[in-house]
Design an enzyme around this catalytic site. Structure first.
Site, PDB file in Angstrom:
ATOM      1  N   ARG A   1     -15.222   7.234  -5.442  1.00  0.00           N
ATOM      2  CA  ARG A   1     -13.979   6.835  -4.621  1.00  0.00           C
ATOM      3  C   ARG A   1     -13.809   8.167  -3.465  1.00  0.00           C
ATOM      4  NH1 ARG A   1      -8.212   7.945  -6.846  1.00  0.00           N
ATOM      5  NH2 ARG A   1      -8.676   6.205  -8.307  1.00  0.00           N
TER       6      ARG A   1
ATOM      7  N   HIS B   1       5.136  -2.456   0.380  1.00  0.00           N
ATOM      8  CA  HIS B   1       4.886  -2.892  -0.958  1.00  0.00           C
ATOM      9  C   HIS B   1       6.031  -3.713  -0.878  1.00  0.00           C
ATOM     10  CE1 HIS B   1       3.381  -2.387  -4.862  1.00  0.00           C
ATOM     11  NE2 HIS B   1       5.025  -2.302  -5.166  1.00  0.00           N
TER      12      HIS B   1
ATOM     13  N   GLU C   1      -0.633  11.426  -3.438  1.00  0.00           N
ATOM     14  CA  GLU C   1      -1.673  10.520  -4.656  1.00  0.00           C
ATOM     15  C   GLU C   1      -1.339   9.908  -5.141  1.00  0.00           C
ATOM     16  OE1 GLU C   1      -4.195  14.296  -5.923  1.00  0.00           O
ATOM     17  OE2 GLU C   1      -3.252  14.470  -4.356  1.00  0.00           O
TER      18      GLU C   1
ATOM     19  N   ASN D   1       1.946   3.055   4.325  1.00  0.00           N
ATOM     20  CA  ASN D   1       1.592   1.270   3.013  1.00  0.00           C
ATOM     21  C   ASN D   1       3.305   0.777   3.627  1.00  0.00           C
ATOM     22  OD1 ASN D   1       0.445  -0.037   1.591  1.00  0.00           O
ATOM     23  ND2 ASN D   1       1.376   1.036  -0.115  1.00  0.00           N
TER      24      ASN D   1
END
Ligand code: GRF
Length: 203
Positions: free
Chosen positions: A64, A108, A141, A106
């Protein structure tokens, strides 16, 4: 504000942001790159059709961190100041978060902190909640965890299916995401602990 958008699929939120920028609704901004981790992402074509540079950076056997490093480098090359995740189906590494502190957001399809992760609309129906919705948040994170910028509530009907609810939520996602990007571009919000507040409030 130079914006980079990461996608993995359909790209309807990406398209909404691009169109809001191109129409001047989000002023003094430019979407400089759309990056997909999947060659098959339908959003790539939609971005190209709107004159946006696209890149596909697949993970293929890399860690990653290695994959993220390549994406970070492409974003930095273009001086990206805000990274929008729009249906990007990967968790970002610590290095990615640190490279863009408080500069990654982001969307969602639930009212966080409820129903994190995949298939949030189905999770909401199966749990039996009467209200769900969508959330735009900063990315840290942990999965679907960062400070919340905006939320929109949507009622769940007795006969809702996951697909039907997803489609109804999606109609509101686009406007919510545009509004969040606009507020950031205009310097109207700031983060205080876990709270995102009006920049004026704490001056
Ligand atoms: C949206 O429902 C978004 O909330 C979620 O993934 C979906 C992406 O859809 N993170 P699209 O690719 O923007 O059309």
């Amino acid at each position: 504000m130079k914006i980079g958008i990461l996608i993995s699929g359909r790209g309807s939120n990406m398209t909404a942001i691009v169109e809001a920028v191109q129409s001047g609704l989000i002023a003094d901004s430019e979407v400089v790159i759309v990056i997909s981790d999947k060659t098959s992402a339908e959003g790539l074509l939609k971005a190209k059709e709107r004159g946006i540079e696209t890149l596909t950076i697949i993970k293929k056997g890399r860690t990653r961190e290695e994959h993220d490093a390549e994406i970070i480098s492409e974003l930095e090359k273009r001086s990206v100041e805000l990274v929008c995740l729009a249906g990007y189906m990967r968790l970002l590494s610590k290095e990615f978060i640190c490279a863009f502190p408080d500069k990654i957001i982001n969307i969602h399809p639930s009212l966080l902190p409820s129903f994190k992760g995949l298939d949030a609309q189905r999770q909401a129906i199966e749990y039996g909640v009467k209200v769900s919705g969508c959330t735009v948040h900063f990315v840290d994170e942990a999965l679907d965890h960062g400070a919340i910028i905006l939320q929109k509530a949507i009622e769940i009907k007795d006969d809702d299916t996951a697909e039907g609810l997803a489609a109804r939520i999606l109609e509101h996602e686009h406007a919510l995401y545009i509004e969040a990007v606009k507020r950031i571009a205009e310097g109207k919000i700031k983060i205080v602990g876990r709270r995102v507040v009006s920049a004026k409030q704490s001056e």
